[in-house]
Design a protein around this motif. Sequence first.
Motif, short mmCIF file in Angstrom:
data_model
loop_
_atom_site.label_atom_id
_atom_site.label_comp_id
_atom_site.label_asym_id
_atom_site.label_seq_id
_atom_site.Cartn_x
_atom_site.Cartn_y
_atom_site.Cartn_z
N THR A 1 0.86 -1.21 -0.21
CA THR A 1 0.03 0.08 0.17
C THR A 1 0.83 1.30 -0.05
N THR A 2 2.08 0.99 0.58
CA THR A 2 2.70 2.32 0.54
C THR A 2 3.47 2.61 -0.90
N GLN A 3 3.41 1.96 -1.63
CA GLN A 3 3.66 2.09 -3.04
C GLN A 3 2.85 3.01 -3.86
N GLY A 4 1.63 3.13 -3.25
CA GLY A 4 0.50 4.20 -4.02
C GLY A 4 0.35 4.07 -5.25
N ILE A 5 0.01 2.55 -5.97
CA ILE A 5 -0.11 2.48 -7.29
C ILE A 5 -1.75 2.75 -7.50
N HIS A 6 -2.11 3.46 -8.63
CA HIS A 6 -3.28 4.00 -9.09
C HIS A 6 -3.78 3.29 -10.29
N LEU A 7 -4.99 2.85 -10.42
CA LEU A 7 -5.71 2.26 -11.44
C LEU A 7 -6.87 2.90 -11.93
N PRO A 8 -6.89 3.46 -12.94
CA PRO A 8 -6.04 3.13 -14.37
C PRO A 8 -4.81 4.03 -13.86
N MET A 9 -3.57 3.36 -14.54
CA MET A 9 -2.41 3.91 -14.34
C MET A 9 -2.39 5.06 -15.16
N GLN A 10 -1.53 6.35 -14.70
CA GLN A 10 -1.35 7.52 -15.59
C GLN A 10 -2.65 8.31 -15.97
N TRP A 11 -3.89 8.07 -15.34
CA TRP A 11 -5.11 8.43 -15.63
C TRP A 11 -4.88 10.29 -15.75
N ARG A 12 -5.55 10.72 -16.49
CA ARG A 12 -5.62 12.43 -16.34
C ARG A 12 -7.13 12.83 -16.78
N PRO A 13 -7.57 13.65 -16.08
CA PRO A 13 -8.99 14.38 -16.40
C PRO A 13 -9.26 14.47 -17.91
N LEU A 14 -10.48 14.11 -18.54
CA LEU A 14 -10.47 14.40 -19.78
C LEU A 14 -11.34 15.51 -20.31
#
Length: 239
Positions: A18-31
């Motif tokens: 959990t400390t690695q802070g992985i987000h899914l989807p990866m590298q997502w940006r507001p559209l």
Amino acid sequence: MPAPHAQAISTAARQYFTTQGIHLPMQWRPLGDLYPRAFTEPEIRTPATGPGSLFQAPTRNKYHTGAANMMAGHYEQYLDAVSEAIAGAIDKWMRLASVVAITMAESLGIWRPGGVSSPALAPLILAAAPRQTPGDRKYSQAIAAALGDHWQIWHQGLSGPLSYPGYTGAPMPNTPVPLITLMSAGEGALAPQSLSRAMQRCLNDADALHAVALFDALAHGFYTHFQVFKTSTLVTGVT
């Protein structure tokens, strides 16, 4: 004495993951402004992923939270199962291993490097490790191979004194001592960074998603409780 506890390894591994802070989807940006309007209110107001989740969702959109929760569930199950396989393998290894080379000097026995006879650890791990999917199979094979190799480096480096009070030449067992009192030149092989890199080499797949995060987490969880294992395990019955 008991092998490292499976749930303790898994819990520590999850906490590190959990400390690695992985987000899914990866590298997502507001559209843009139109994106939120493409969904209904309930679809963009699902419960947020908690701080203890292995994967974080960048928004409360149900497709983001759903993907994060699904992946977190799979990786949690995998860590539980592979930790169980590792702990069970070490338990079997302990029952089958024996010390075969002690040099006596009066009432003191000197355990020298290379003095342990034992089965290989990797097949014992792999026999119970998760292999339900091709990905699980690849990860399990890499973990078993790396941990098996580095476990052997550690135990073949073990050395130190054992006490035999009242020794007169007749066979007798040693005075029990904690495993942690013995030294091993191969201890560093089981350190988290070394063990994780070995798992990555054994996997040999730079494109495997989250493999580094998984291996780092498992290596840290294992090493934490390997230290507890050495403290709580007694070396006994060395005749």
